[in-house]
Design a protein around this motif. Structure first.
Motif, mmCIF file in Angstrom:
data_model
loop_
_atom_site.group_PDB
_atom_site.id
_atom_site.type_symbol
_atom_site.label_atom_id
_atom_site.label_comp_id
_atom_site.label_asym_id
_atom_site.label_seq_id
_atom_site.Cartn_x
_atom_site.Cartn_y
_atom_site.Cartn_z
ATOM 1 N N ASN A 80 52.655 41.071 33.300
ATOM 2 C CA ASN A 80 52.343 42.448 32.920
ATOM 3 C C ASN A 80 51.198 43.039 33.732
ATOM 4 O O ASN A 80 50.787 44.165 33.475
ATOM 5 N N GLY A 81 50.638 42.282 34.670
ATOM 6 C CA GLY A 81 49.534 42.773 35.497
ATOM 7 C C GLY A 81 48.230 42.053 35.215
ATOM 8 O O GLY A 81 48.208 40.947 34.682
ATOM 9 N N GLN A 82 47.132 42.692 35.590
ATOM 10 C CA GLN A 82 45.787 42.123 35.442
ATOM 11 C C GLN A 82 45.433 41.996 33.968
ATOM 12 O O GLN A 82 45.623 42.945 33.191
ATOM 13 N N GLU A 83 44.918 40.828 33.568
ATOM 14 C CA GLU A 83 44.509 40.564 32.188
ATOM 15 C C GLU A 83 43.075 40.038 32.192
ATOM 16 O O GLU A 83 42.593 39.542 33.206
ATOM 17 N N THR A 84 42.425 40.129 31.040
ATOM 18 C CA THR A 84 41.050 39.658 30.879
ATOM 19 C C THR A 84 40.949 38.891 29.572
ATOM 20 O O THR A 84 41.565 39.266 28.565
ATOM 21 N N VAL A 85 40.166 37.811 29.601
ATOM 22 C CA VAL A 85 39.883 37.045 28.392
ATOM 23 C C VAL A 85 38.381 36.761 28.364
ATOM 24 O O VAL A 85 37.775 36.453 29.398
ATOM 25 N N GLY A 86 37.769 36.924 27.194
ATOM 26 C CA GLY A 86 36.342 36.658 27.041
ATOM 27 C C GLY A 86 36.106 35.209 26.637
ATOM 28 O O GLY A 86 36.842 34.660 25.816
#
Length: 160
Positions: A80-86
């Motif tokens: 789905n594209g660029q993702e971020t996780v903290g």
């Protein structure tokens, strides 16, 4: 068993281990993941109130990391594209004593996989040296691991 045969067997086992390790790196690269850590403005670190100003002593030597709690966002690429996780890690003597994941899902699939990852990561990292962390698949989620590893790289540089 003759000594020369024994050496050949050990050399073969070591070679297979190395091939398996290198081959394990290929899926992320072939899925278009950006393997270069990208600093983000949201990457932060904060030493906990009881953190020492110097380096800590680890069981097998001296840790170069300061005790404390550190946070960073890690980036990875999904279908789905660029993702971020903290990621928030608490370190003591160079070892992870606690981990928390903050989900930043962009869609329902990401929410599902980041949730599964968050539910299983503690079993794989708590009690381990931060230098030994390099997760590849947690609770069925393999791409979120790239974001976790990216955040760990940022945390390591902040904790020095």
């Amino acid at each position: 068993m003759r000594p020369s045969v024994r050496k050949s067997v050990y050399a073969g086992i070591a070679g297979l281990s190395l091939i398996g390790t290198v081959a394990g790196c290929a899926p992320a690269a072939s899925q278009g993941a950006d393997l270069t850590p990208t600093p983000t403005p949201s990457a932060t670190s904060a030493a906990s109130s009881g953190a020492s100003a110097g380096s800590s002593s680890a069981a097998a030597g001296t840790s170069t990391y300061q005790d404390g709690t550190y946070s960073a966002d890690g980036n990875y690429v999904s279908p789905n594209g660029q993702e971020t996780v903290g990621v928030q890690l608490t370190l003591a003597a160079g070892k992870v004593t606690a981990v928390e994941i903050t989900q930043h899902p962009s869609n329902p699939n990401t929410r599902k996989f980041q949730g599964e990852f968050a539910g299983g990561i503690a079993d794989q990292v708590v009690g381990k040296s931060i230098d030994d962390l390099n997760v590849s698949k947690v609770a069925g989620s393999s791409l979120t691991s790239g974001g976790f590893n990216d955040a760990v790289t940022k945390i390591k540089s902040e904790a020095m």
